[in-house]
Design an enzyme around this catalytic site. Structure first.
Site: not given
Ligand code: AMP
Ligand code: MG
Length: 516
Positions: A193, A268
């Site tokens: 990205r 976030d």
């Molecule tokens: P998102 O709402 O999908 O952007 O993710 C929410 C949080 O979960 C963020 O801190 C991401 O980095 C973490 N996250 C989502 N999927 C994973 C994964 N497969 N492994 C580690 N962290 C994850």
């Molecule tokens: Mg996120």
């Protein structure tokens, strides 16, 4: 042009702030730290699936060699890179979630070009200190979606982070796609990205929650110096917040313009630069429906439904203001700045809707008509994209009856009262365009530049992914080409169609889970 493996990366962020430099990737809290160093975890067999030539040109980067592909897969780190995961917090679905951070994104460093400075980030490159209980990986399905969609949004003219490459890893990852206790192995992938900055509202919220006032001030000043350098002098923090408010309002109006539903507008996932960021269970609208949310986790509340996005943008800005209040003696200025959101949004919104409808100006009469369009679209629920493109064909100069020219087959089964609403509105619209100072040709041109013809519908993405999983890339390549010309007048006719019936209920074609 230079190869990724030869480029000298800059590391201003890690040089400017205190991080955890241990390299330890055990999941943990890292109070007071803005990042944790994290090396990418190597993968079995990297293979380049896609490369954005358009972005590569902007970055002045050469088509990747095998060595470069190893870097894009996280198997190799060059000496000028300082890989790290940023620490941030956030409000998820309206609730404070505490520390989150880059759980599966690893920043390689900053890439300086004559077009500006860009951060390069590998998404899905293995665990970091912020992976919590997850594996730090990304499946092919979600990586294809992010790769294609972020590039599509760029070509639509919507502010967004971008994607340089898509690499399959050769490793399988376990995912419970339907959250029903039946996990399955899926192929893994990594997207590179690119954005000037990946800072989110949550980076600021984290420091405020930890009462790290000086670090918060330092991060704010750094952000202003680097990304808002025109803001100097007294009260520049307040002016900066006003600009973030403005950029967010603009982004929300742009999402409404093209019918994009993000699906997870947690703080976030809100960019401090007003970019679309973190592509997960997103979707374009097929049928026009304010209540549509593509995210199964967003049911039954539909907090992040299409029609709610502008007010959620405001709510999220409120959380940012709250964090920034630590830097102010009273909250008056911040409240006033937040108060500008509503007017900004509506100004952008009416301007945008005016262009969608082919008007050169938007006064009281046009605003009334826009509201009637909203109401009619919500009742009739036609395919949003096709509707607006066909609307450009309503003649505004011919003396003949307007409605006769406007009988596209997808309005066939309207209830009589809806048909009345529809025809009356189109007739009034016809008259208004006829009386506008723009010629038919001019207004049509304006409309076709603001109403996309080609959008990446979820079912198309789904089909492209199914093919890729079988090792075929025909549809993927077609979508990659088509997304570069969303406003074209012809070509890719097969992509300009309503979502087929079978796709309306199928998982991945209409709604998605966050499991990625
Ligand atoms: P998102 O709402 O999908 O952007 O993710 C929410 C949080 O979960 C963020 O801190 C991401 O980095 C973490 N996250 C989502 N999927 C994973 C994964 N497969 N492994 C580690 N962290 C994850
Ligand atoms: Mg996120």
């Amino acid at each position: 042009m230079i190869a990724i493996s030869e480029k000298e990366f800059e590391n201003t962020f890690t040089k400017s702030f205190e991080g955890d430099d241990s390299g330890d990737r055990t999941p943990r809290q890292t109070p007071g730290k803005l990042y944790s160093r994290a090396a990418p975890t190597p993968v079995a067999a990297p293979k380049l699936l896609a490369w954005s030539t358009d972005l590569a040109e902007k970055l002045e980067v050469k088509y990747p060699s095998q060595t470069d592909i190893e870097i894009l897969a996280g198997n190799k780190v060059t000496s000028s890179m300082v890989p790290y995961a940023a620490c941030y917090a956030g409000h998820q679905f309206g609730n404070w979630a505490g520390q989150l951070g880059d759980g599966r994104a690893i920043n390689l460093g900053e890439w300086s070009t004559k077009n500006g400075i860009f951060e390069l980030q590998l998404k899905g490159a293995g665990p970091t200190a912020y992976s919590r209980h997850a594996d730090g990986r990304a499946v092919l399905r979600s990586s294809v979606r992010e790769y294609l969609m972020s590039e599509a949004m760029h070509h639509l003219g919507v502010p967004t982070t971008r994607a340089l490459s898509l690499v399959s890893t050769g490793d399988n990852i376990l995912r419970d796609m339907f959250y029903n206790g039946n996990p399955e192995y899926e192929p893994g992938a990594i997207v590179t990205r690119v954005a000037p900055s990946f800072l989110r509202f949550g980076n600021f919220e984290l420091l405020a929650a930890q009462r790290e006032t000086e670090k918060l001030r330092q991060l704010v000043n750094w952000t202003i110096d680097r990304y808002y350098p025109h803001l100097t002098g007294e009260e520049n923090i307040l002016k900066w917040f006003e600009e973030v408010v403005e950029k967010t309002a603009f982004l929300m109006s742009e999402w409404q313009r093209v019918g994009f539903v993000h699906g997870v507008m947690n703080t976030d996932n809100m960019s401090i630069l007003g970019l679309t960021i973190d592509y997960g269970p997103f979707s374009f609208l097929d049928n026009y429906d304010h209540n549509f949310t593509p995210n199964t986790t967003d049911l039954p509340g539909r907090r992040y439904a299409f029609g709610n996005q502008p007010s959620i943008g405001y709510w999220n800005l409120g959380r940012l203001a709250n964090a920034l209040s630590l830097l102010f003696e009273d909250t008056e200025g911040l409240e006033a700045a937040l108060g500008t959101y509503e007017k900004s949004f509506w100004d952008y919104y009416y301007g945008m809707m005016g262009r969608k409808l082919g008007f050169d100006k938007v006064g009281k009469k046009e605003k009334e008509l826009i509201s009637r369009f909203e109401k009619m679209l919500s009742v009739v629920q036609p395919d949003m994209t096709i509707f607006y493109r066909l609307l450009a064909d309503v003649p505004s100069e011919a003396a003949s009856e307007p409605v006769l020219h406007f009988q596209p087959s997808f309005y066939d089964n309207l209830e009589p009262q809806d048909e009345e609403l529809f025809t009356a509105l189109i007739a009034d619209y016809y008259n208004m365009r006829k009386n506008s100072s723009l010629s038919e040709e001019e207004s049509k041109k304006l409309m076709n530049l603001n109403n996309p013809r080609i959008i990446l519908r979820n079912y198309l993405l789904h089909q492209a992914i199914e093919e890729l999983e079988k090792g075929e890339n025909m549809l993927f390549l077609k979508l990659q080409e088509a997304l570069k010309q969303p406003y074209s007048l012809a070509g890719f006719e097969e992509l300009v169609a309503k979502r087929p019936e079978w796709a309306a209920k199928k998982a991945g074609c209409s709604m998605l889970s966050c499991s990625s």
